[in-house]
Design an enzyme around this catalytic site. Structure first.
Site, short mmCIF file in Angstrom:
data_model
loop_
_atom_site.label_atom_id
_atom_site.label_comp_id
_atom_site.label_asym_id
_atom_site.label_seq_id
_atom_site.Cartn_x
_atom_site.Cartn_y
_atom_site.Cartn_z
N GLY A 10 7.35 5.48 4.61
CA GLY A 10 6.02 5.39 3.86
C GLY A 10 5.15 6.56 4.24
N ARG A 72 12.45 5.80 1.07
CA ARG A 72 12.90 5.03 2.10
C ARG A 72 14.60 5.27 1.97
NH1 ARG A 72 9.25 2.77 4.86
NH2 ARG A 72 7.12 1.87 3.90
N ASP A 103 10.37 5.59 12.65
CA ASP A 103 11.48 5.66 13.33
C ASP A 103 12.72 5.62 12.52
OD1 ASP A 103 10.69 3.48 12.00
OD2 ASP A 103 11.25 1.77 13.58
N THR A 125 3.27 7.76 11.54
CA THR A 125 3.23 6.23 10.85
C THR A 125 1.84 5.81 11.31
OG1 THR A 125 3.97 4.05 11.30
CG2 THR A 125 4.18 5.22 12.96
N ILE A 126 1.38 5.06 10.41
CA ILE A 126 -0.05 4.66 10.53
C ILE A 126 0.07 3.40 11.54
CG2 ILE A 126 -0.85 4.90 8.41
CD1 ILE A 126 -0.42 1.99 7.45
N ASP A 127 1.43 2.81 11.79
CA ASP A 127 1.89 1.68 12.52
C ASP A 127 1.39 2.02 13.90
OD1 ASP A 127 2.36 0.52 10.34
OD2 ASP A 127 4.48 0.46 10.36
N ASP A 129 3.73 2.69 16.17
CA ASP A 129 4.79 2.05 16.96
C ASP A 129 5.84 2.72 17.45
OD1 ASP A 129 5.80 2.55 14.45
OD2 ASP A 129 6.67 0.45 14.03
N MET A 169 -2.08 -3.82 7.99
CA MET A 169 -0.61 -3.46 8.02
C MET A 169 -0.11 -3.20 9.67
SD MET A 169 0.40 -0.74 5.01
CE MET A 169 0.67 -1.41 3.46
N ARG A 171 3.62 -3.31 10.43
CA ARG A 171 4.97 -3.98 10.51
C ARG A 171 4.91 -4.76 11.54
NH1 ARG A 171 8.99 0.22 8.22
NH2 ARG A 171 8.68 -1.02 6.52
N ARG A 266 -11.78 -17.20 3.01
CA ARG A 266 -11.54 -16.23 2.10
C ARG A 266 -10.59 -15.00 2.67
NH1 ARG A 266 -14.66 -16.32 -2.60
NH2 ARG A 266 -15.52 -18.52 -2.74
N VAL A 273 -4.28 0.36 0.74
CA VAL A 273 -5.91 1.28 1.00
C VAL A 273 -5.67 1.91 2.26
CG1 VAL A 273 -8.10 0.80 1.23
CG2 VAL A 273 -6.77 -0.31 -0.50
O1 F6P Z 1 5.34 1.68 8.15
C1 F6P Z 1 4.39 1.87 7.27
C2 F6P Z 1 3.95 0.76 6.47
O2 F6P Z 1 2.72 1.05 5.83
C3 F6P Z 1 4.02 -0.59 7.24
O3 F6P Z 1 2.78 -0.92 7.73
C4 F6P Z 1 4.08 -1.72 5.92
O4 F6P Z 1 4.54 -2.65 6.31
C5 F6P Z 1 4.99 -0.86 5.15
O5 F6P Z 1 4.90 0.54 5.59
C6 F6P Z 1 5.04 -1.05 3.86
O6 F6P Z 1 5.69 -0.26 3.04
P1 F6P Z 1 5.85 0.02 1.40
O7 F6P Z 1 4.77 1.07 1.36
O8 F6P Z 1 7.09 0.33 1.10
O9 F6P Z 1 5.36 -1.15 0.77
#
Ligand code: F6P
Length: 343
Positions: A10, A72, A103, A125-127, A129, A169, A171, A266, A273
């Site tokens: 991503g 990917r 990873d 990674t934004i995650d 992790d 997000m 993951r 809601r 984004v």
């Molecule tokens: O690993 C980064 C991430 O943005 C996750 O937070 C999210 O689950 C995933 O990628 C979304 O992937 P895609 O852009 O393929 O929908």
């Protein structure tokens, strides 16, 4: 040297800052020739390259995304994929490869390294992790975007006295949710590391509202999991690395809260984004430091390694250490800090 570079997985704010830094030091300091592979490992498999130089990198520092494109694609899921990668690198006369990714991308780099490919990794990674580095670039930007959104949702939630569920997000790690939730003053934060009970969450919100007119922000990580038997969650498609496509748990949580409390609830799903647009200054600096360190690692012959941030310093760690286990939220941060503001 002739150095190849790719961005995989991503996209993430700060990728262009890494590319720019690698190119700058490689060209100006080491006198290298640089090429970029298009769309991560896909470009390596298909031999799709473009020349990279300082001129090509003008103006890209503040730009989100990646000028090289990403995918990917997993070469180990393609028949003869790793042999093809080795052959293309030879055809392209690549002396060393800089792989920028999370990873999955770095896992492929690690396997290729074991097969003799000269590769250095850069963690993104934004995650947040990835093990072996305190933080990845992109995370700070994603947290800032999510916190800004929570602030905006707060004022509208207050006006209507509503519960607002915000899905972020991350993951299978709750880093973005925990940080953005703390920064945004969330009344509840649901993360994958701590299975939640919708009855308990609803009861805390009910008691909170009994104390007066209180808008409540509930931050839900996309990978948050209900306690077994409490809710039905559907699974999504998987990608070439076996990752499930997440997203949508926020609707289930909102529905569960509304049904149990009767409060109007809601949902906002922030989605991509969080990955788009300009990186924060913090991420630009970290990405630039990683890029400089990566090309230095290439020239030091530190192949099979990744650059990382530890105690504020940039270090090199074996790729195997980085991709072994994912880094999850520190329970001390979640229980000791975030949870103090729940309900
Ligand atoms: O690993 C980064 C991430 O943005 C996750 O937070 C999210 O689950 C995933 O990628 C979304 O992937 P895609 O852009 O393929 O929908």
């Amino acid at each position: 040297m002739r150095v190849g570079m790719l961005t995989g997985g991503g996209d993430c704010p700060g990728l262009n800052a890494v590319i720019r830094a690698v190119v700058r030091k490689a060209e100006r300091h080491y006198g290298d020739e640089l090429v970029g592979f298009r769309d991560g490992w896909r470009g390596v498999l298909e031999g799709e390259v473009e020349p990279l130089d300082v001129e090509r990198c003008r103006g890209i520092l503040p730009r989100g995304g990646t000028i090289l494109g990403t995918s990917r694609t997993n070469p180990y899921k393609v028949d003869g994929g790793s042999d093809r990668v080795v052959a293309v690198l030879r055809e392209q006369r690549i002396d060393a490869l800089v792989a920028i990714g999370g990873d999955d991308t770095l896992g492929v780099a690690e396997r290729l390294g074991a097969e003799g490919v000269s590769v250095v990794g850069v963690p993104k990674t934004i995650d947040n992790d990835l093990s072996a580095t305190e933080v990845t670039f992109g995370f700070n930007t994603a947290v800032q975007i999510a916190s800004d959104a929570i602030d905006r949702l707060h004022t509208t939630a207050e006006s209507h006295d509503r519960v607002m569920v915000v899905e972020v997000m991350g993951r299978h790690a709750g880093w973005i949710a925990t940080y953005a939730g703390i920064a945004g003053g969330a009344a509840e934060i649901l993360i994958p590391e701590e299975e939640f009970d919708i009855d308990e969450v609803s009861e805390r919100l009910r008691r909170r509202h009994q104390r007066g007119r209180f808008a409540s922000l509930v931050v839900v990580a996309e990978g948050a999991k209900p306690k077994e038997g409490t809710m039905v969650v559907q699974s999504g498609d998987v990608d070439q690395f076996g990752h499930e496509r997440l997203g949508g748990i926020g609707y289930l949580v909102a529905d569960g809260i509304e049904k149990r409390t009767g409060f109007e609830t809601r949902v906002t799903i922030l989605g991509h984004v969080q990955r788009g647009g300009t990186p924060t200054a913090f991420d630009r600096v970290l990405a630039t430091r990683f890029g400089i360190a990566a090309i230095d690692a290439v020239h030091a012959g530190a192949f099979g390694h990744m650059v990382a941030l530890q105690a504020g310093e940039i270090v090199r760690v074996p790729l195997a250490e980085a991709v072994g286990e994912s880094k999850t939220v520190d329970p001390g941060l979640y229980h000791g800090v975030a949870e103090q503001f729940f309900g």
